[in-house]
Design an enzyme around this catalytic site. Structure first.
Site, mmCIF file in Angstrom:
data_model
loop_
_atom_site.group_PDB
_atom_site.id
_atom_site.type_symbol
_atom_site.label_atom_id
_atom_site.label_comp_id
_atom_site.label_asym_id
_atom_site.label_seq_id
_atom_site.Cartn_x
_atom_site.Cartn_y
_atom_site.Cartn_z
ATOM 1 N N LYS A 82 2.737 4.560 6.151
ATOM 2 C CA LYS A 82 1.886 4.629 7.341
ATOM 3 C C LYS A 82 2.741 4.760 8.597
ATOM 4 C CE LYS A 82 -1.808 1.828 9.490
ATOM 5 N NZ LYS A 82 -2.595 0.580 9.308
ATOM 6 N N SER A 157 -7.291 0.869 10.100
ATOM 7 C CA SER A 157 -6.446 1.883 10.684
ATOM 8 C C SER A 157 -5.643 2.689 9.671
ATOM 9 C CB SER A 157 -5.490 1.244 11.694
ATOM 10 O OG SER A 157 -4.594 0.350 11.063
ATOM 11 N N SER A 181 -7.461 -3.468 8.289
ATOM 12 C CA SER A 181 -6.981 -2.087 8.198
ATOM 13 C C SER A 181 -6.526 -1.637 6.824
ATOM 14 C CB SER A 181 -5.854 -1.857 9.207
ATOM 15 O OG SER A 181 -6.356 -1.941 10.518
#
Length: 469
Positions: A82, A157, A181
């Site tokens: 990520k 997220s 997230s």
């Protein structure tokens, strides 16, 4: 009402080195010599190219992907990191247009732990600015789209990671969770998403500096055994001596559990009909499997939502103040509407910070009280399924956007504040076929119990797959 025939679904599954393997299955095939790590990386990269034009999940590609140790539990498995976590040689942009990121000079501590499992990192996945939003959308760029229906959010997220895994581009991908997230995009995209206990994996340098570290790193996956294998591999690299050892969890337990369940948020948000149905049906399945299920209440402070929002704003304030450490050209005026609104809200309420922190830390007392006599708590992940893109876009005026977020993300933040492990499982669906997740939470260090129950539910009824619709 939209039907599957009218929807745009996207997947990359095909007859290649990856096939329909999960990460554990692919690693086993590589160990047996049926495919090579190089073939797996090559075919994964081709799968990414096949879906990226529709999903917009990738932030950066590694020019020369380097395989991790060949002895790791997940040796040769292609994956992504990520884009809020440093990977040497690739820029870390945090999903923000407020600065120009520079290539990282070294791996973050978690990246090293992840690589120790043997994975091959193909690049970095997109996230909303600084991970603040539960939907991976932007003011001036394409959103990350949900493989089950590209008109809907992939969550956030860790939306880029979830989209790639759900679509079959890679078996697993890195995700992290500071308010939901990992679990939110897992619920949106029909995946398994386990947020580990605080301290289960190596802490981030940024988290150690915060007055309350709410972020845990992990993965999103399509199978329970992949999430179990990741945690076992991570523990082989580094284990917190203050946490109970975990090892490799490989299946269900014969132990029967006492599970509390709730349908509406402890903060007073009511879940929608599809979500309530998924939780209620899961409770019935648990009872059929011999577990005891009973209603539970979690009596959090009535100010919890406002306090968490203030702490969220505090984080935006810190980023806006220290942004030049991310890039010399950082300009907080270029932060998106959500980030700017959170920062402005905090500046109006900054004097309340000591009380906010004190009350948030006390949440663990109410949580512990709710768990007396219980092993786990079952609840929704979100108050409603993945919204259509635009509903949570950062271009929505801040007051309306925050109201929508709080009416959506009403269950997950408590586990971040308390530091407890929490797991999203893809057990439900809307009438239109969108995934609906349910969430199990446990005491600190209860990952084994969570995984054993998840194995049992997965064996009882295999999870839906996007390639089958």
């Amino acid at each position: 009402m939209t039907t599957f025939d009218e929807r745009t679904t996207v997947h990359a599954f095909r007859d290649d080195a990856l096939g329909e393997h999960d990460a554990v299955g692919l690693a086993a095939a590589i160990r047996r010599g049926e495919v090579s790590a190089a073939e797996a990386a090559r075919d994964a990269a081709e799968r990414v190219r096949a879906v990226e034009g529709r999903l917009h999940a990738v932030q950066a590609h590694a020019e020369h992907p380097e395989p991790g140790p060949g002895t790791g539990l997940l040796a040769g498995v292609p994956t992504f990191v990520k884009d809020n976590t440093d990977y040497r040689g690739l820029p870390t942009g945090h999903g923000s247009a407020a600065f120009t990121p520079r290539p990282a000079r070294r791996h973050a501590a978690f990246t090293r732990q992840f690589l120790s499992s043997g994975v091959t990192v193909l690049g970095k996945t997109r996230l909303p600015e600084f991970g603040f939003s539960p939907s991976t959308e932007y003011e001036d760029a394409e959103p990350v789209r949900n493989p089950w229906d590209t008109g809907h959010s992939a969550g956030g997220s860790s939306g880029g990671s979830a989209a790639l895994v759900a679509a079959g581009a890679v078996p697993i991908a890195h995700a992290n969770d500071g308010g939901g997230s990992i679990r939110i995009p897992a619920a949106c995209c029909g995946l398994v998403g386990l947020k580990p206990s605080r301290g289960r994996v190596v802490p981030s340098a940024q988290g150690r500096q915060l007055p309350l570290d709410i972020v845990s790193d992990g993965i999103v996956s399509r199978s329970v055994r992949d999430s179990a294998a990741f945690l076992a591999a991570a523990e082989q690299h580094w284990r917190n001596p203050k946490m109970p050892p975990l090892g490799l969890v490989e299946g269900p337990s014969e132990r029967r559990l006492r599970v509390g369940f709730l349908l509406d948020s402890p903060t007073g948000v009511t879940s929608d009909a599809a979500t309530r149905a998924a939780v209620t049906e899961t409770a019935a399945r648990l009872e059929r499997l011999g577990h005891t299920v009973e209603p539970v209440e979690i009596a959090v402070d009535p100010r919890f939502t406002d306090d968490f929002l203030t702490y969220w704003g505090f984080l935006s304030f810190l980023l806006g103040t220290t942004g030049r450490t991310l890039g010399a050209d950082f300009d907080r005026r270029r932060m998106d509407g959500l980030s700017r609104g959170l920062r402005a809200t905090y500046l109006e309420n900054w004097r309340s910070t000591p009380g906010v922190l004190r009350r948030l830390r006390r949440t663990k007392e109410a949580y512990a009280a709710a768990f007396r006599g219980l092993d786990l708590v079952l609840s929704p992940v979100l108050a409603h399924p993945a919204p259509r893109l635009g509903h949570l876009a950062p271009s929505v005026p801040y007051p309306a956007l925050v109201e929508r977020i709080l009416a959506y993300v009403a269950f997950t933040p408590i586990d971040n504040v308390v530091g407890t492990p929490s797991l999203s499982l893809p057990v439900g669906a809307t009438e239109d076929g969108l995934p609906v997740g349910v969430m199990f939470a446990g005491r600190p260090g209860a990952e084994r119990t969570l995984l054993e129950l998840a194995f049992e539910l997965e064996a009882d009824r295999p999870f839906r797959r996007v390639q089958d619709v």
